[in-house]
Structures are given as C-alpha cells and as structure tokens.
Design an enzyme around this catalytic site. Sequence first.
Site, PDB file in Angstrom:
ATOM      1  N   HIS A 101       0.966  -1.208  -0.010  1.00 45.82           N
ATOM      2  CA  HIS A 101      -0.150   0.008  -0.131  1.00 45.82           C
ATOM      3  C   HIS A 101       0.919   1.164  -0.088  1.00 45.82           C
ATOM      4  O   HIS A 101       0.629   2.300   0.797  1.00 45.82           O
ATOM      5  CB  HIS A 101      -0.963   0.225   1.259  1.00 45.82           C
ATOM      6  CG  HIS A 101      -2.000  -0.991   1.080  1.00 45.82           C
ATOM      7  ND1 HIS A 101      -2.400  -1.449  -0.167  1.00 45.82           N
ATOM      8  CD2 HIS A 101      -2.788  -1.539   2.017  1.00 45.82           C
ATOM      9  CE1 HIS A 101      -3.535  -2.485   0.082  1.00 45.82           C
ATOM     10  NE2 HIS A 101      -3.676  -2.590   1.461  1.00 45.82           N
ATOM     11  N   HIS A 175      -9.542   2.469   1.027  1.00 45.98           N
ATOM     12  CA  HIS A 175      -9.726   1.109   1.911  1.00 45.98           C
ATOM     13  C   HIS A 175     -10.578   1.404   2.984  1.00 45.98           C
ATOM     14  O   HIS A 175     -10.376   0.771   3.935  1.00 45.98           O
ATOM     15  CB  HIS A 175      -8.331   1.151   2.417  1.00 45.98           C
ATOM     16  CG  HIS A 175      -7.776  -0.263   2.756  1.00 45.98           C
ATOM     17  ND1 HIS A 175      -8.417  -1.090   3.676  1.00 45.98           N
ATOM     18  CD2 HIS A 175      -6.993  -0.987   2.042  1.00 45.98           C
ATOM     19  CE1 HIS A 175      -7.787  -2.281   3.740  1.00 45.98           C
ATOM     20  NE2 HIS A 175      -6.924  -2.432   2.759  1.00 45.98           N
ATOM     21  N   GLU A 309     -11.610  -3.045  -2.903  1.00 45.81           N
ATOM     22  CA  GLU A 309     -10.796  -2.183  -3.331  1.00 45.81           C
ATOM     23  C   GLU A 309     -10.377  -2.210  -5.038  1.00 45.81           C
ATOM     24  O   GLU A 309      -9.629  -3.035  -5.454  1.00 45.81           O
ATOM     25  CB  GLU A 309      -9.317  -2.784  -2.723  1.00 45.81           C
ATOM     26  CG  GLU A 309      -9.320  -2.331  -1.141  1.00 45.81           C
ATOM     27  CD  GLU A 309      -8.109  -3.069  -0.533  1.00 45.81           C
ATOM     28  OE1 GLU A 309      -7.022  -3.001  -0.691  1.00 45.81           O
ATOM     29  OE2 GLU A 309      -8.507  -4.069   0.371  1.00 45.81           O
TER      30      GLU A 309
END
Length: 345
Positions: A101, A175, A309
């Site tokens: 991420h 997220h 996502e």
Amino acid sequence: MNIEKKQIHEKWTEYTLSNDLGMSVSILDFGGIITKVMVPDRDGNIEDVVLGYSNYQDYESNPNYFGALIGRVAGRIQGASFKLNDKTYTLAANNGDNHLHGGPSGFHQIVWEASTFQSDEEVGLTLTHKSADMDGGYPGNVEIKVTYTLNNHNQLILDYAAKSDQTTPLTLTNHAYFNLSGNLKTTVQDHQVTIDSSKFVELDSNLIPTGKLLDVDGTTFDYRGGRVLGEGFNNDFVQNKIADSGYDHYFIFDNTQENQALLLDPDSGRVMLVKTNEPGMVMYSSNGLEEGLQLAKGSSRKYLGVCFETQSSPASLHHKGFPSVILKAGEDYRKQTVFAFQVED
C-alpha cells in the site's frame, strides 16, 4: 446539500458532505480517510456503514488503513522491488519482505490540499497532492487529484486523476471497510456479495500472487450469482485458508453487468452497488483485523467489515497477463468508482 468543516487536533480538517436525502460522508484531509458514511436502512434509520476509530489520533498509525486513500500502488509488491525500463527500483519492505500500500510514507500518511464544491444536486471535496520523484522509491514527479462527490441519488463517487513526468507504477484505491448492518451491529458474515468475475488471482502463503489466474467455477470465489460472504470463512478451500479463513484476493471483472459488485445486508435492507472503470478489485474480508480496537461504533473483531478495493494489479510488475499498473510519462490517469446506496423492501 451541505458541507461542514471540523478541526481535528489542530492538525487536520474533517469535511462532512450531506445530501438532501439524509446521507452524509465524512472525510479527513489527512490520508483522504473516509471516517463515516451515514445511510438509511429500510425503516429510515440513518447509521454508519464503515469502520472508523473512536479516537482520531489512532488514524496517525492506522495499520488497518481504515478508510484511507492508498498509493502510489495499492496492494503488495513482491520483494519490495520492481524492474522498469531495465532499471531496478527498491521500495520499503513494510509487509514482511514485501511492499504494501505505498509503504510507510504512502498517500494514507499525508495531509492533502483540500477544496470543496457545491451545487443543487451534489456536494464534494477535492484533494490534491504532488508526489516528488523517488518519493517512497517510485520514479517520476506525479500530480494527483482525488475527488469525492455525494449526490442526491445516494451515490458516493470517487474520481482519481494523475499525471507523471516519468513512466511509473500507479494504481490508487480507497480502503474503506463496509458493514451495512449499521453501527457495527454484526459482522459481515451474513452479508450477500455479488461480483461480476469468473477469474481471481492465486496467492501464495505470504499473500503474494503466484502468477496464476484461477477459475471461480465450483469454488467459494464464485460470486457471479451472489452468495453469502461467510461461506468462504470456514471453508476448506486452500485459497480461503491462505487468507486466514477469508478473502484478500484480486478479482478480474468480466464486465458483463451494469455494476461490477454488490453488497447486501438482508437484515437492514441496505444495498451497496459498485460501478467502476477499474479492471478488477481486491475483496478483503478483514480476516486480519485484531480484536479490541476502540472504533467509533464499538470494538473491533475479525470479519467486522469488507473492503472493495477497485484497482489494477501490482502482480503485473512481476507476471504477464495481469491488468497493468504502469502509467506512461505524460499520460492521463483517470479512474472512477461509484458506491451507490439503496434499500430493498
């Protein structure tokens, strides 16, 4: 339509966007974090349908990425490195030996420049950021604009735009953990999910793509006709077991339906439709969510939310046949995801 601003710890600002139907969305300029999404159930009760911390200071570390904007690359990059134009780039290894991420200084950890807009039919927040060349180990000076729009159709629209002066990996997502029971009354085990996808990405024991695409046929990954999410939690299928008895997998969309995904809570009647021009999405069923975190509407526990996502696949940096995350120099990056909230009788 209305916009409210609230100062948080004298460091951040929380913007609450409200429409004329009683729906509201609250977003921080820090990390672009969605802190609340308030929507009605079939009886008109307006409750929060995302996970967020009780104490805003907990967003500073936010290891679960609650509600955050993710970048430069959403997902895991194998070996915390990639090769581009015959050059190897090394990234921070913040998930075992891998990069997750955007790394520890990813877009979820910055204060974005914020501006608001409003009309009779919609209200919104625009966030902008300039990410310098080699920021987090990634090449290119990248200008990013992310716009959150709430309209009078109970649609939350996320528009992502970016441009880089060098060819670079880029795939952005949000997220948010959704729980349509409202105010975290239950886990998402009995939520029903539909995904327009016949193939998903196989993972190894470290949740890294193996390079193989698997057919959903005959597995707990076949959500084309809709199924209860919890069917995959206690299943013996190896891919569910690898993800700590759940899902943390990338689904490639078939694009045969108007919406790419749907989430339904039968008890509340709330429905969330997902429509996007992204090639796929990671569905994460909060298998790794630890117990006892103080959330705004209760205490955390496993399976308390599900993330959709929408993004391209970072597996494309190491394997062929996956939706590419490469943004070429000077090209426009334009992606959109719409979360539309409804109720069924």
